[in-house]
Structure formats: structure tokens, C-alpha cells
Design an enzyme around this catalytic site. Sequence first.
Site, PDB file in Angstrom:
ATOM      1  N   SER A  34       0.824  -1.214   0.000  1.00  0.00           N
ATOM      2  CA  SER A  34       0.000   0.000   0.000  1.00  0.00           C
ATOM      3  C   SER A  34       0.855   1.260   0.000  1.00  0.00           C
ATOM      4  CB  SER A  34      -0.880   0.040   1.250  1.00  0.00           C
ATOM      5  OG  SER A  34      -1.808  -0.989   1.226  1.00  0.00           O
ATOM      6  N   HIS A  65      -3.586   0.293  -4.795  1.00  0.00           N
ATOM      7  CA  HIS A  65      -3.025  -0.879  -5.479  1.00  0.00           C
ATOM      8  C   HIS A  65      -3.436  -0.818  -6.949  1.00  0.00           C
ATOM      9  CE1 HIS A  65      -1.604  -3.392  -2.049  1.00  0.00           C
ATOM     10  NE2 HIS A  65      -2.340  -2.521  -1.401  1.00  0.00           N
ATOM     11  N   HIS A  87      -5.301  -9.426  -1.330  1.00  0.00           N
ATOM     12  CA  HIS A  87      -5.206  -9.767   0.091  1.00  0.00           C
ATOM     13  C   HIS A  87      -6.226 -10.837   0.459  1.00  0.00           C
ATOM     14  CE1 HIS A  87      -3.832  -5.590  -0.346  1.00  0.00           C
ATOM     15  NE2 HIS A  87      -2.985  -5.866   0.622  1.00  0.00           N
ATOM     16  N   TYR A  89      -8.070 -10.770   3.050  1.00  0.00           N
ATOM     17  CA  TYR A  89      -9.308 -10.148   3.565  1.00  0.00           C
ATOM     18  C   TYR A  89     -10.262  -9.713   2.461  1.00  0.00           C
ATOM     19  CZ  TYR A  89      -6.956  -5.644   2.699  1.00  0.00           C
ATOM     20  OH  TYR A  89      -6.294  -4.597   2.119  1.00  0.00           O
ATOM     21  N   GLU A  90      -9.767  -9.684   1.207  1.00  0.00           N
ATOM     22  CA  GLU A  90     -10.666  -9.333   0.105  1.00  0.00           C
ATOM     23  C   GLU A  90     -11.539 -10.520  -0.296  1.00  0.00           C
ATOM     24  OE1 GLU A  90      -8.899  -6.522  -2.977  1.00  0.00           O
ATOM     25  OE2 GLU A  90      -7.072  -7.297  -2.038  1.00  0.00           O
ATOM     26  N   ALA A 117       2.918  -2.122   3.918  1.00  0.00           N
ATOM     27  CA  ALA A 117       2.666  -1.065   4.904  1.00  0.00           C
ATOM     28  C   ALA A 117       2.329  -1.781   6.206  1.00  0.00           C
ATOM     29  CB  ALA A 117       1.489  -0.220   4.452  1.00  0.00           C
ATOM     30  N   MET A 218      -1.210  -6.960   7.032  1.00  0.00           N
ATOM     31  CA  MET A 218      -2.229  -7.884   6.521  1.00  0.00           C
ATOM     32  C   MET A 218      -1.772  -8.606   5.249  1.00  0.00           C
ATOM     33  SD  MET A 218      -5.418  -5.265   7.031  1.00  0.00           S
ATOM     34  CE  MET A 218      -5.584  -4.272   8.533  1.00  0.00           C
ATOM     35  N   SER A 219      -0.472  -8.811   5.118  1.00  0.00           N
ATOM     36  CA  SER A 219       0.015  -9.451   3.882  1.00  0.00           C
ATOM     37  C   SER A 219       1.350 -10.140   4.146  1.00  0.00           C
ATOM     38  CB  SER A 219       0.198  -8.382   2.788  1.00  0.00           C
ATOM     39  OG  SER A 219       1.252  -7.505   3.150  1.00  0.00           O
ATOM     40  N   ASN A 242       2.137   3.907  10.529  1.00  0.00           N
ATOM     41  CA  ASN A 242       1.494   4.440  11.737  1.00  0.00           C
ATOM     42  C   ASN A 242       2.030   3.669  12.936  1.00  0.00           C
ATOM     43  OD1 ASN A 242      -0.280   2.267  10.319  1.00  0.00           O
ATOM     44  ND2 ASN A 242      -0.883   2.135  12.463  1.00  0.00           N
ATOM     45  N   HIS A 256      -6.834   4.186   6.531  1.00  0.00           N
ATOM     46  CA  HIS A 256      -6.183   3.702   5.314  1.00  0.00           C
ATOM     47  C   HIS A 256      -5.553   4.873   4.553  1.00  0.00           C
ATOM     48  CE1 HIS A 256      -5.155   0.942   2.175  1.00  0.00           C
ATOM     49  NE2 HIS A 256      -5.874   1.587   1.270  1.00  0.00           N
TER      50      HIS A 256
HETATM   51  N1  HPA Z   1      -2.444  -2.678  11.447  1.00  0.00           N
HETATM   52  C1  HPA Z   1      -2.528  -3.610  10.483  1.00  0.00           C
HETATM   53  N2  HPA Z   1      -2.127  -3.387   9.244  1.00  0.00           N
HETATM   54  C2  HPA Z   1      -1.611  -2.188   8.949  1.00  0.00           C
HETATM   55  C3  HPA Z   1      -1.494  -1.174   9.899  1.00  0.00           C
HETATM   56  C4  HPA Z   1      -1.942  -1.429  11.236  1.00  0.00           C
HETATM   57  O1  HPA Z   1      -1.867  -0.579  12.134  1.00  0.00           O
HETATM   58  N3  HPA Z   1      -0.936  -0.104   9.278  1.00  0.00           N
HETATM   59  C5  HPA Z   1      -0.720  -0.469   7.995  1.00  0.00           C
HETATM   60  N4  HPA Z   1      -1.123  -1.733   7.775  1.00  0.00           N
END
Ligand code: HPA
Length: 286
Positions: A34, A65, A87, A89-90, A117, A218-219, A242, A256
Amino acid sequence: MAKTAFTFEDYQAAANAIIDRLDEVPRVGIILGSGLAPLAESVENTTIIPYEEIPHWPTSGVKGHKSRLVIGTLEGRQVLVMQGRAHFYEGYTMQQVTFPVRVMQALELDTLIVTNAAGGINTSFSAGDIMLIEDHINLLGHMGQNALMGPNDPRLGERFPIFTRAYDLALRAKALEVARAEGIALQRGVYCCLSGPAFETPAEIRMFRAWGADAVGMSTAPEVTVARHGEMRVLGFSTITNVTIDHQAIEREVSHESVLDVGARTVPNLIRIIRGILRDLPAVNG
Ligand code: HPA
């Protein structure tokens, strides 16, 4: 209906659809997470292949993406760059999520550089940091969604592959050397792979920290699992977009949009590191 599980022949067919459009076969695969799509803009002499033109290749509907392959030259190396990934989750199966890595294996790429990310868990991390992935916790895999579950085709790899050094030591040393030479601070740590799409609760963050995770995302772990099964060497980076929230009293929130924004700001430094590694790519098994 889209196919959700694949055979050796499916991977070969997708690889052939790519080879047919190239003069030279790439050696290094790069998966962009991302906000990192701009990295593909540094590639020269490109052939661009939208994912939908490759049989079975999953596309991502997630903002940030682009869903296309950018194949060309970076620092004199032939690279195949995935601008965006699908992903779990999709709603994709693990075999769909990892389909591109199997195709890279069919193309006989020897090296995979994977980026994502991630949220920082380690209290010394700040948004905008880059983390060299030293190891991962494949929580998703160990909760019954391992990409290698099901019948094992020995042409693809061993039934019980070893994951003691999933992230290549020589490439990691090279990444640290390049970052030092370029004056870029590079954090190091353990990436924990969750399913998403819900961000974590503070209690979960405290638990992952106690487990030894430095960042969550998440990947990546499914892709690395398949790449190692296929005996590709792997290097991974997380952009810490973050810092995660480990207490309910903290008012800051993650979004996001901020993930994309910070990811984009980190890109120039990540490009410099990846360029430096490609320039002087250590020999395989060297
Ligand atoms: N949690 C999960 N996935 C993420 C985060 C997060 O804080 N930041 C970017 N991808």
C-alpha cells in the site's frame, strides 16, 4: 467462476502468458504494498501487463493498489514489479493470494523483494520509519490458513519446508550496508501477519508485542511462505505507516488514507535502498 485452487500447469500457463511479451526473463520479483506503487516508476524500458490479462492472476480492489505488472530494468537488473497485491481479507483463497509468487517460481526468478505497509508495535518506531523484516509470525498461517495446506506437488517444493531463516541473511546484510552508506535509518524487526481488514484492538497490540512482534500488517507472510517453499531467496521491508494504539485512552486513530500518505512519503528512501541492493546483488547462495 474464478478458479480458487491451482495446478502446476496453471502456474506454467500464466508464466507463458508473461514470457510471450518479454525479450528477457526477469531475475528479481518485487511486490509493492500500500502506498508504494511509485517505486515502479523508477523502472526503465518497461513492459506493462495489467493483471486481468494474465490467466488466474488476482486483482486488488484496494485503494493504492494499481493491479499491474511493470517489467523492465532497475540498476541494470531485469525486475518484475507487482504494483499492488490481492489480500486474504478481500475474500481470496490463500492459493489465489500466493498465485503470483508461484508464477514467479515458474518464471525461475531467484529473488523476491517483498514490501508492505505496517503498523509499528515496537515503541521505538515512528510513522515514516522503514523496517527490515528479520523474521515473521505467520499468525494467519498457524490459525489454519497456511498457503501450503492441501496436497503437496513435489515439483513446487517439499511437504515440510524449513523456515529458520526465511529472510535471506546475505540480502539482509546488504540492505543494512546500503542503508548505512545512504544515510537512511533502517529499523529491524519481526513482522506479524494478521488477516485484517479490521485494525487491531489495543489488547491485541499488547499481546503481539509480548509475543515479540515489532510490526503488524495484513500481507507478506503467505507470499514469503510460498517463495521459500519454492526455494526463492527473500528480502522484506515494512514501511511503518502508523504507530499502533496500545491503550484505549489514546485518542489518535489510524486510517487507510494515512497509511497511503505515509507510505508514499517513505518511498524515496525505500527506492534508494532497493536500488542499492540491486546494483550489487549478492550471488545466490553466496
Ligand atoms: N495494522 C494492520 N495493518 C496495517 C497497519 C496497522 O496498524 N498499518 C498499515 N497496515
